[in-house]
Design an enzyme around this catalytic site. Structure first.
Site, mmCIF file in Angstrom:
data_model
loop_
_atom_site.group_PDB
_atom_site.id
_atom_site.type_symbol
_atom_site.label_atom_id
_atom_site.label_comp_id
_atom_site.label_asym_id
_atom_site.label_seq_id
_atom_site.Cartn_x
_atom_site.Cartn_y
_atom_site.Cartn_z
ATOM 1 C CB SER A 119 -1.557 -1.363 -11.973
ATOM 2 O OG SER A 119 -2.234 -1.976 -10.936
ATOM 3 C CG HIS A 140 -0.629 2.481 -8.120
ATOM 4 N ND1 HIS A 140 0.603 2.154 -8.605
ATOM 5 C CD2 HIS A 140 -1.341 1.322 -8.118
ATOM 6 C CE1 HIS A 140 0.644 0.870 -8.883
ATOM 7 N NE2 HIS A 140 -0.524 0.341 -8.592
ATOM 8 C CD GLU A 152 3.606 4.677 -8.248
ATOM 9 O OE1 GLU A 152 4.772 4.557 -8.631
ATOM 10 O OE2 GLU A 152 2.645 4.128 -8.835
ATOM 11 C CG ASN A 190 3.206 -1.377 -11.567
ATOM 12 O OD1 ASN A 190 3.817 -2.122 -10.798
ATOM 13 N ND2 ASN A 190 1.911 -1.184 -11.486
HETATM 14 N N1 CAA Z 1 -1.824 -8.838 3.887
HETATM 15 C C1 CAA Z 1 -1.695 -8.186 5.059
HETATM 16 N N2 CAA Z 1 -0.620 -8.293 5.871
HETATM 17 C C2 CAA Z 1 0.361 -9.121 5.455
HETATM 18 C C3 CAA Z 1 0.287 -9.850 4.259
HETATM 19 C C4 CAA Z 1 -0.876 -9.684 3.460
HETATM 20 N N3 CAA Z 1 -1.030 -10.316 2.286
HETATM 21 N N4 CAA Z 1 1.425 -10.588 4.124
HETATM 22 C C5 CAA Z 1 2.171 -10.341 5.219
HETATM 23 N N5 CAA Z 1 1.528 -9.455 5.996
HETATM 24 C C6 CAA Z 1 1.981 -8.922 7.277
HETATM 25 C C7 CAA Z 1 2.158 -10.000 8.314
HETATM 26 O O1 CAA Z 1 0.942 -10.286 8.972
HETATM 27 C C8 CAA Z 1 3.187 -9.375 9.255
HETATM 28 O O2 CAA Z 1 2.528 -8.474 10.128
HETATM 29 P P1 CAA Z 1 3.122 -8.126 11.575
HETATM 30 O O3 CAA Z 1 4.451 -7.457 11.355
HETATM 31 O O4 CAA Z 1 2.097 -7.211 12.161
HETATM 32 O O5 CAA Z 1 3.248 -9.434 12.289
HETATM 33 C C9 CAA Z 1 4.074 -8.548 8.306
HETATM 34 O O6 CAA Z 1 3.274 -8.342 7.105
HETATM 35 C C10 CAA Z 1 5.331 -9.243 7.939
HETATM 36 O O7 CAA Z 1 4.953 -10.514 7.418
HETATM 37 P P2 CAA Z 1 5.909 -11.764 7.382
HETATM 38 O O8 CAA Z 1 6.882 -11.701 8.533
HETATM 39 O O9 CAA Z 1 5.113 -12.994 7.203
HETATM 40 O O10 CAA Z 1 6.633 -11.636 6.012
HETATM 41 P P3 CAA Z 1 7.783 -10.691 5.505
HETATM 42 O O11 CAA Z 1 8.585 -10.088 6.588
HETATM 43 O O12 CAA Z 1 8.449 -11.507 4.480
HETATM 44 O O13 CAA Z 1 7.017 -9.488 4.790
HETATM 45 C C11 CAA Z 1 6.030 -8.619 2.848
HETATM 46 C C12 CAA Z 1 5.973 -9.716 3.894
HETATM 47 C C13 CAA Z 1 5.828 -7.258 3.494
HETATM 48 C C14 CAA Z 1 4.864 -8.894 1.878
HETATM 49 C C15 CAA Z 1 7.435 -8.662 2.135
HETATM 50 O O14 CAA Z 1 7.701 -9.953 1.674
HETATM 51 C C16 CAA Z 1 7.526 -7.704 0.955
HETATM 52 O O15 CAA Z 1 7.753 -6.506 1.115
HETATM 53 N N6 CAA Z 1 7.369 -8.240 -0.282
HETATM 54 C C17 CAA Z 1 7.385 -7.428 -1.501
HETATM 55 C C18 CAA Z 1 5.979 -6.972 -1.810
HETATM 56 C C19 CAA Z 1 5.938 -6.034 -2.971
HETATM 57 O O16 CAA Z 1 6.910 -5.762 -3.668
HETATM 58 N N7 CAA Z 1 4.740 -5.487 -3.197
HETATM 59 C C20 CAA Z 1 4.512 -4.588 -4.322
HETATM 60 C C21 CAA Z 1 3.918 -5.356 -5.457
HETATM 61 S S1 CAA Z 1 3.626 -4.307 -6.841
HETATM 62 C C22 CAA Z 1 2.093 -3.705 -6.584
HETATM 63 O O17 CAA Z 1 1.370 -4.057 -5.698
HETATM 64 C C23 CAA Z 1 1.642 -2.655 -7.545
HETATM 65 C C24 CAA Z 1 0.968 -3.080 -8.741
HETATM 66 O O18 CAA Z 1 0.289 -2.258 -9.326
HETATM 67 C C25 CAA Z 1 1.150 -4.371 -9.359
#
Ligand code: CAA
Length: 294
Positions: A119, A140, A152, A190
């Site tokens: 990251s 990434h 990325e 990030n």
């Molecule tokens: N793993 C796998 N699938 C997941 C999941 C998980 N942890 N959480 C949710 N899902 C799936 C669900 O099963 C669902 O699938 P289907 O469409 O096939 O039914 C889909 O995602 C949508 O889920 P929900 O309806 O429950 O929830 P949502 O519409 O709120 O979406 C989310 C969930 C996609 C996580 C959304 O909340 C989101 O985009 N959140 C922001 C996440 C983000 O910013 N991530 C980046 C973090 S930074 C990083 O990772 C980099 C680093 O280096 C730190």
């Protein structure tokens, strides 16, 4: 060289997702963990995700079986020997990553490509630990890997353009949106996201709102899919603290410094969703906000 077999080192939060999306895209996958317990936990998560997809009618059972059939779990790095691309997704610790690459460099065939899912740690430092820095790049992913469209693709300075091409083609085959970026701490996402998350924690410390209010505000007021404190829990508080430390050391700006509450929670073993508790408690049917001072 055509990539057909992908090795993934680590089957945790990121590694299990990388293994899953690679197998779904048709690659043969070898995924390695340090203990049978960790391996079973990671593969179990993949099986659960595929089971849900079948239940929802989004995937045929036969296709889910084929995906699982393409994933070989192992405890032996030697099983990466004939992989075409090896991606590391182990703990965000440079010494551990360097040690892993030194071992893998002697095991994996010379023409294979290496990639780190770091990251924030320098890709160049890891590339230099191998005899193939020109075939080493950053890939990434974002959490949850199965859902977040971005990949990325990071050039270390020594990465050959053909290697970048391999990374971009791999991302496209996975159906990801790819962006090319340079080897600067935090890359693109990030660099922007981490100070925002840390400011969310600082805002909580200053009393601008409760854990829930801060999250509600950014969802309803800025259109974010989840609030910053929930997102801290999703990223993993230990991972976030490690990224903050690397970025603070690199940039020396206070906006990258890990706030006291983050350090306290990590010190207590509360890592967010993956450990069952962070800014929220995940032991019940729905997450319940926890006052980190308690
Ligand atoms: N793993 C796998 N699938 C997941 C999941 C998980 N942890 N959480 C949710 N899902 C799936 C669900 O099963 C669902 O699938 P289907 O469409 O096939 O039914 C889909 O995602 C949508 O889920 P929900 O309806 O429950 O929830 P949502 O519409 O709120 O979406 C989310 C969930 C996609 C996580 C959304 O909340 C989101 O985009 N959140 C922001 C996440 C983000 O910013 N991530 C980046 C973090 S930074 C990083 O990772 C980099 C680093 O280096 C730190």
């Amino acid at each position: 060289m055509e990539i057909s077999k992908v090795g993934v080192a680590g089957c945790g939060l990121m590694g299990h997702g990388i293994a899953q999306v690679s197998a779904e895209a048709g690659y043969d996958v070898v995924v390695c963990e340090v203990s049978q317990e960790a391996l079973d936990k990671g593969i179990g998560k993949i099986e659960k995700q595929l089971g849900k997809a079948v239940e929802k009618g989004k995937m045929e059972q036969a296709d889910a079986d084929a995906v699982i059939g393409r994933i070989q779990g192992t405890l032996e790095l030697e099983d990466f020997a004939d992989c075409d691309l090896v991606i590391e997704a182990i703990t965000e610790n440079l010494d551990q990553k360097l040690d892993l690459w030194k071992q893998l460099d002697g095991i994996v065939k010379d023409e294979a490509f290496f990639a780190t899912n770091t990251s924030s740690l320098p890709v160049a430092d890891q590339a230099a630990a191998t005899g193939r820095p020109e075939r080493f790049l950053g890939l990434h992913f974002f959490n949850p890997v199965q859902r977040m469209p971005l990949l990325e693709v990071i050039e270390s300075g020594a990465t050959e353009s053909g290697t970048m091409g391999v990374g971009l083609a791999y991302g496209e085959k996975l159906g990801k949106t790819t962006v090319e970026t340079k080897d600067k701490p935090g890359f693109i996402v990030n660099r922007l996201l981490v100070p925002y998350l840390l400011d969310g924690i600082r805002g909580y410390e200053e009393g601008i709102g409760s854990v829930e209010e801060i999250d509600i505000a950014m969802k309803a007021g800025a259109g974010h899919p989840m609030g910053p404190l929930t997102l801290c829990d999703v990223v993993g508080l230990d991972t976030l603290a490690s990224i903050a430390d690397v970025m603070y050391e690199a940039f020396g700006e206070s906006r990258f410094q890990a706030p006291a509450t983050l350090q306290k929670l990590v010190g207590e073993g509360h890592y967010g969703m993956k450990s069952g508790r962070g800014f929220y408690d995940y032991s019940g049917d729905r997450p319940v906000a926890v006052d980190p001072e308690l």
